[in-house]
Design a protein around this motif. Structure first.
Motif, PDB file in Angstrom:
ATOM      1  N   CYS A  21       0.819  -1.210   0.000  1.00 29.56           N
ATOM      2  CA  CYS A  21       0.000   0.000   0.000  1.00 29.56           C
ATOM      3  C   CYS A  21       0.846   1.250   0.000  1.00 29.56           C
ATOM      4  CB  CYS A  21      -0.952   0.007   1.194  1.00 29.56           C
ATOM      5  SG  CYS A  21      -2.482  -0.786   0.778  1.00 29.56           S
ATOM      6  N   ASP A  22       2.140   1.105   0.269  1.00 27.86           N
ATOM      7  CA  ASP A  22       3.030   2.252   0.198  1.00 27.86           C
ATOM      8  C   ASP A  22       3.531   2.485  -1.214  1.00 27.86           C
ATOM      9  OD1 ASP A  22       2.791   2.797   2.857  1.00 27.86           O
ATOM     10  OD2 ASP A  22       4.553   1.672   3.441  1.00 27.86           O
ATOM     11  N   ASN A  23       3.276   1.561  -2.116  1.00 28.62           N
ATOM     12  CA  ASN A  23       3.750   1.681  -3.495  1.00 28.62           C
ATOM     13  C   ASN A  23       2.658   2.252  -4.375  1.00 28.62           C
ATOM     14  OD1 ASN A  23       6.158   0.430  -2.749  1.00 28.62           O
ATOM     15  ND2 ASN A  23       5.301  -1.593  -3.111  1.00 28.62           N
ATOM     16  N   MET A  24       3.049   3.053  -5.326  1.00 27.01           N
ATOM     17  CA  MET A  24       2.084   3.645  -6.242  1.00 27.01           C
ATOM     18  C   MET A  24       2.015   2.826  -7.532  1.00 27.01           C
ATOM     19  SD  MET A  24       0.580   6.077  -4.758  1.00 27.01           S
ATOM     20  CE  MET A  24      -0.232   6.844  -6.131  1.00 27.01           C
ATOM     21  N   SER A  83      -1.293   4.769   5.685  1.00 27.41           N
ATOM     22  CA  SER A  83      -2.064   5.792   4.971  1.00 27.41           C
ATOM     23  C   SER A  83      -1.227   6.546   3.936  1.00 27.41           C
ATOM     24  CB  SER A  83      -2.685   6.761   5.963  1.00 27.41           C
ATOM     25  OG  SER A  83      -1.664   7.375   6.727  1.00 27.41           O
ATOM     26  N   THR A  84      -0.514   5.800   3.128  1.00 33.94           N
ATOM     27  CA  THR A  84       0.193   6.387   1.991  1.00 33.94           C
ATOM     28  C   THR A  84      -0.046   5.500   0.779  1.00 33.94           C
ATOM     29  OG1 THR A  84       2.216   5.156   2.448  1.00 33.94           O
ATOM     30  CG2 THR A  84       2.036   7.330   3.446  1.00 33.94           C
ATOM     31  N   GLY A  85       0.241   6.005  -0.387  1.00 28.87           N
ATOM     32  CA  GLY A  85       0.177   5.164  -1.576  1.00 28.87           C
ATOM     33  C   GLY A  85      -1.214   4.902  -2.082  1.00 28.87           C
ATOM     34  N   THR A  86      -1.650   3.651  -2.061  1.00 33.28           N
ATOM     35  CA  THR A  86      -2.891   3.262  -2.729  1.00 33.28           C
ATOM     36  C   THR A  86      -4.037   2.963  -1.766  1.00 33.28           C
ATOM     37  OG1 THR A  86      -2.216   0.949  -2.824  1.00 33.28           O
ATOM     38  CG2 THR A  86      -1.634   2.337  -4.707  1.00 33.28           C
ATOM     39  N   VAL A  87      -4.083   3.627  -0.622  1.00 35.85           N
ATOM     40  CA  VAL A  87      -5.239   3.485   0.262  1.00 35.85           C
ATOM     41  C   VAL A  87      -6.364   4.309  -0.354  1.00 35.85           C
ATOM     42  CG1 VAL A  87      -6.180   3.855   2.565  1.00 35.85           C
ATOM     43  CG2 VAL A  87      -3.814   3.096   2.294  1.00 35.85           C
ATOM     44  N   THR A  88      -7.412   3.612  -0.784  1.00 33.07           N
ATOM     45  CA  THR A  88      -8.480   4.258  -1.531  1.00 33.07           C
ATOM     46  C   THR A  88      -9.802   4.202  -0.787  1.00 33.07           C
ATOM     47  OG1 THR A  88      -8.704   2.193  -2.755  1.00 33.07           O
ATOM     48  CG2 THR A  88      -7.496   3.939  -3.834  1.00 33.07           C
ATOM     49  N   VAL A  89     -10.674   5.130  -1.148  1.00 29.16           N
ATOM     50  CA  VAL A  89     -11.992   5.248  -0.531  1.00 29.16           C
ATOM     51  C   VAL A  89     -13.039   4.909  -1.586  1.00 29.16           C
ATOM     52  CG1 VAL A  89     -13.590   6.805   0.653  1.00 29.16           C
ATOM     53  CG2 VAL A  89     -11.118   7.060   0.989  1.00 29.16           C
ATOM     54  N   TYR A  90     -13.951   4.025  -1.202  1.00 33.68           N
ATOM     55  CA  TYR A  90     -15.037   3.593  -2.077  1.00 33.68           C
ATOM     56  C   TYR A  90     -16.372   3.755  -1.376  1.00 33.68           C
ATOM     57  CZ  TYR A  90     -11.835   0.947  -5.159  1.00 33.68           C
ATOM     58  OH  TYR A  90     -10.866   0.567  -6.045  1.00 33.68           O
ATOM     59  N   ARG A 113      -3.083  10.171   3.436  1.00 34.85           N
ATOM     60  CA  ARG A 113      -2.572  10.811   4.657  1.00 34.85           C
ATOM     61  C   ARG A 113      -3.662  10.745   5.715  1.00 34.85           C
ATOM     62  NH1 ARG A 113      -5.610  15.092   4.611  1.00 34.85           N
ATOM     63  NH2 ARG A 113      -6.098  16.160   2.695  1.00 34.85           N
ATOM     64  N   PRO A 114      -3.291  10.775   6.970  1.00 33.20           N
ATOM     65  CA  PRO A 114      -4.316  10.807   8.027  1.00 33.20           C
ATOM     66  C   PRO A 114      -5.066  12.139   7.997  1.00 33.20           C
ATOM     67  CG  PRO A 114      -2.136  10.266   8.919  1.00 33.20           C
ATOM     68  CD  PRO A 114      -1.939  10.697   7.496  1.00 33.20           C
ATOM     69  N   GLY A 115      -6.239  12.149   8.620  1.00 33.43           N
ATOM     70  CA  GLY A 115      -6.978  13.397   8.774  1.00 33.43           C
ATOM     71  C   GLY A 115      -8.122  13.564   7.801  1.00 33.43           C
ATOM     72  N   VAL A 116      -8.559  14.803   7.688  1.00 34.66           N
ATOM     73  CA  VAL A 116      -9.754  15.171   6.928  1.00 34.66           C
ATOM     74  C   VAL A 116      -9.541  15.001   5.422  1.00 34.66           C
ATOM     75  CG1 VAL A 116     -11.291  17.098   6.350  1.00 34.66           C
ATOM     76  CG2 VAL A 116     -10.492  16.798   8.695  1.00 34.66           C
ATOM     77  N   HIS A 117     -10.536  14.407   4.789  1.00 38.96           N
ATOM     78  CA  HIS A 117     -10.596  14.285   3.329  1.00 38.96           C
ATOM     79  C   HIS A 117     -12.036  14.550   2.912  1.00 38.96           C
ATOM     80  CE1 HIS A 117      -6.710  12.174   2.738  1.00 38.96           C
ATOM     81  NE2 HIS A 117      -6.964  11.675   3.928  1.00 38.96           N
ATOM     82  N   PHE A 118     -12.225  15.182   1.758  1.00 39.04           N
ATOM     83  CA  PHE A 118     -13.544  15.363   1.167  1.00 39.04           C
ATOM     84  C   PHE A 118     -13.488  14.898  -0.280  1.00 39.04           C
ATOM     85  CE2 PHE A 118     -13.416  18.703   4.430  1.00 39.04           C
ATOM     86  CZ  PHE A 118     -14.541  18.352   5.164  1.00 39.04           C
ATOM     87  N   PHE A 119     -14.499  14.132  -0.681  1.00 43.58           N
ATOM     88  CA  PHE A 119     -14.601  13.631  -2.044  1.00 43.58           C
ATOM     89  C   PHE A 119     -15.946  14.069  -2.603  1.00 43.58           C
ATOM     90  CE2 PHE A 119     -12.053  10.751   0.486  1.00 43.58           C
ATOM     91  CZ  PHE A 119     -10.877  10.691  -0.245  1.00 43.58           C
ATOM     92  N   ALA A 138      -3.146  -1.818  -3.791  1.00 43.93           N
ATOM     93  CA  ALA A 138      -1.991  -2.616  -4.198  1.00 43.93           C
ATOM     94  C   ALA A 138      -2.093  -4.059  -3.709  1.00 43.93           C
ATOM     95  CB  ALA A 138      -0.706  -1.982  -3.682  1.00 43.93           C
ATOM     96  N   ALA A 139      -2.570  -4.250  -2.481  1.00 42.05           N
ATOM     97  CA  ALA A 139      -2.665  -5.603  -1.918  1.00 42.05           C
ATOM     98  C   ALA A 139      -4.032  -6.228  -2.141  1.00 42.05           C
ATOM     99  CB  ALA A 139      -2.356  -5.573  -0.420  1.00 42.05           C
ATOM    100  N   GLY A 140      -5.037  -5.414  -2.496  1.00 43.52           N
ATOM    101  CA  GLY A 140      -6.381  -5.936  -2.716  1.00 43.52           C
ATOM    102  C   GLY A 140      -7.035  -6.450  -1.446  1.00 43.52           C
ATOM    103  N   ILE A 141      -6.854  -5.706  -0.328  1.00 42.62           N
ATOM    104  CA  ILE A 141      -7.440  -6.119   0.952  1.00 42.62           C
ATOM    105  C   ILE A 141      -8.164  -4.941   1.611  1.00 42.62           C
ATOM    106  CG2 ILE A 141      -5.840  -8.017   1.387  1.00 42.62           C
ATOM    107  CD1 ILE A 141      -4.271  -6.172   3.241  1.00 42.62           C
TER     108      ILE A 141
END
Length: 149
Positions: A21-24, A83-90, A113-119, A138-141
């Motif tokens: 998850c740290d890899n892009m 919380s870097t790389g490919t941590v995604t929100v669905y 990154r940690p903290g506030v996000h708006f989508f 990246a890991a599919g988990i």
């Protein structure tokens, strides 16, 4: 001793998955986190449940902005150990992300990154999307999920 040796490959696979998850390595989602101003109305909320030992915590909210735009927001206490790389929100139609079923999910963006996000959502929230998912692409988990209510 034999049981312990059998455990090592599983532990190694999990650690490599989290490190992934740290890899892009995968393509970045198009709509990344955005900044918004003005009062926000909370329409739905859910507390994230930790999954896969990722240490995920925080809340996810469906918000309505002052210009009648809709957003999914992650709280200021949102975090995950990776919380870097490919941590995604669905958004999802269930607590489990089913990437092989089109129409059962909506990719929102990265939470790198940690903290506030708006989508920003395209229009209002389709009522079929009942859950928020934090996912390691990246890991599919799964790293966490919540029921939005």
């Amino acid at each position: 001793m034999k049981k312990l040796i059998q455990f090592y490959p599983i532990l190694f696979a999990l650690l490599m998955g989290f490190a992934g998850c740290d890899n892009m390595g995968e393509e970045m989602p198009m709509n990344a986190s955005t900044e918004i101003e003005g009062p926000l109305e909370v329409l739905k909320r859910g507390t994230l449940s930790n999954q896969s030992g990722a240490g995920t915590r925080g809340t996810m909210e469906l918000l309505k902005g002052p210009t009648n735009k809709y957003y999914i927001g992650l709280s200021e206490n949102f975090t995950t150990k990776f919380s870097t790389g490919t941590v995604t929100v669905y958004l999802s139609t269930s607590a489990s992300l089913r990437l092989n079923e089109s129409g059962s999910f909506m990719l929102l963006g990265l939470a790198n990154r940690p903290g506030v996000h708006f989508f920003e959502l395209p229009g209002s929230l389709d009522p079929k999307f009942t859950h928020g998912i934090i996912w390691c692409g990246a890991a599919g988990i799964p790293f966490g999920n919540t029921l939005l209510e």
